[in-house]
Design an enzyme around this catalytic site. Structure first.
Site, PDB file in Angstrom:
ATOM      1  N   GLU A 124     -17.284  13.676  -7.954  1.00  0.00           N
ATOM      2  CA  GLU A 124     -15.901  13.800  -8.204  1.00  0.00           C
ATOM      3  C   GLU A 124     -15.399  13.869  -9.611  1.00  0.00           C
ATOM      4  O   GLU A 124     -14.438  14.805 -10.114  1.00  0.00           O
ATOM      5  CB  GLU A 124     -15.342  12.579  -7.577  1.00  0.00           C
ATOM      6  N   GLU A 145     -19.823   9.658   1.481  1.00  0.00           N
ATOM      7  CA  GLU A 145     -19.367   8.425   1.591  1.00  0.00           C
ATOM      8  C   GLU A 145     -19.428   7.802   3.215  1.00  0.00           C
ATOM      9  O   GLU A 145     -19.239   6.763   3.627  1.00  0.00           O
ATOM     10  CB  GLU A 145     -17.885   8.471   1.111  1.00  0.00           C
TER      11      GLU A 145
END
Length: 273
Positions: A124, A145
């Protein structure tokens, strides 16, 4: 990285900062995993406004110490302690969104190197950068995730979709898929794939090119047009572009660029006046 240019920092600092000409190099200092701890984010949030305001800083490079991993993401041990506290979790993730938005909107080109694990926050953060260079071998790039029973929390789903499109974003996120450097290049996630032993050298070379060869005022004006314009109507984006033109025409770097063109020489852009 030049040792002579490294600022005085503790070996326990979450990242090391060095400078080579107009390029500032930020190296995550938690080898081999290079976790992005709370301390890392606190110090990075404090540093970014200084980089934005410092006109001698014309490009930024994010890399990591060692050659094993860029970053395996957030330190989950720190996160577990906040798992039941919604207010604390919101504050923690709000900070990460602020920091990545600040990177994206610095008005200066930011580069990231991807090697080894680039997972969760370790992808990210690079997606908030403007250039991404990946190692040819050994990369494990992804947003895993779903394997943890949750979803990307640092803007990963939004940025990944904008960069590679919905099809590839769904494939990577829903399957917690980890891809290598060549695959990341194929889907448009990275700009270049580089031999592992040349990755950091190539990233510095690109950083110095951006820091020394191009007009910083014009760069700071056009970057928001490109970054924000993709979420605007064409009419709004054209208005932003026109404002950028008016803000750069007549500047010293504009005059230097035009004179260099007429004199058939390479322009020298040294300030933002």
């Amino acid at each position: 990285m030049s040792e002579a240019s490294t600022q005085d920092q503790s070996s326990n600092s979450p990242f090391l900062v060095s400078k080579e000409k107009g390029l500032t190099i930020i190296s995550i200092n938690d080898a081999p995993w290079n976790m992005m701890s709370m301390e890392f984010m606190d110090e990075l949030e404090a540093l970014l406004p200084k980089l934005k305001a410092d006109h001698s800083v014309r490009a930024i490079l994010f890399t990591s110490e060692g050659s094993d991993n860029f970053s395996a993401g957030m330190n989950l041990k720190q996160l577990i302690g906040k798992a039941g506290d919604q207010a604390a979790l919101s504050a923690l993730f709000d900070q990460r969104l602020r920091v990545l938005s600040a990177i994206e909107n610095l008005g200066k080109p930011v580069i990231a190197t991807l090697f080894g694990y680039c997972l969760g926050g370790g992808l990210e953060l690079p997606m908030a950068c403007h250039f991404r260079l990946a190692a040819k071998e050994g990369c494990k790039i992804g947003l895993p995730e779903m394997d943890l029973g949750t979803v990307p929390a640092w803007g990963g789903s939004a940025r990944l979709t904008r960069i590679v499109g919905r099809m590839h974003a769904l494939d990577m996120i829903l399957r917690a898929k980890k891809i290598d450097g060549p695959e990341a290049y194929r889907i448009g996630l990275v700009n270049e794939v580089v031999d592992n032993d040349k990755l950091k050298e190539r990233a510095i070379e690109l950083g110095l090119e951006l820091a020394t060869n191009f007009p910083p005022l014009a760069m700071s004006e056009i970057m928001p047009v490109i970054i924000k314009g993709s979420d605007m109507s064409q009419e709004e984006s054209l208005r932003m572009e026109r404002e950028a033109v008016l803000n750069t025409m007549g500047s010293s770097e504009n005059q230097e660029g035009m004179m260099a063109f007429l004199e058939k020489r390479t322009p020298v852009f040294s300030d933002r006046s």
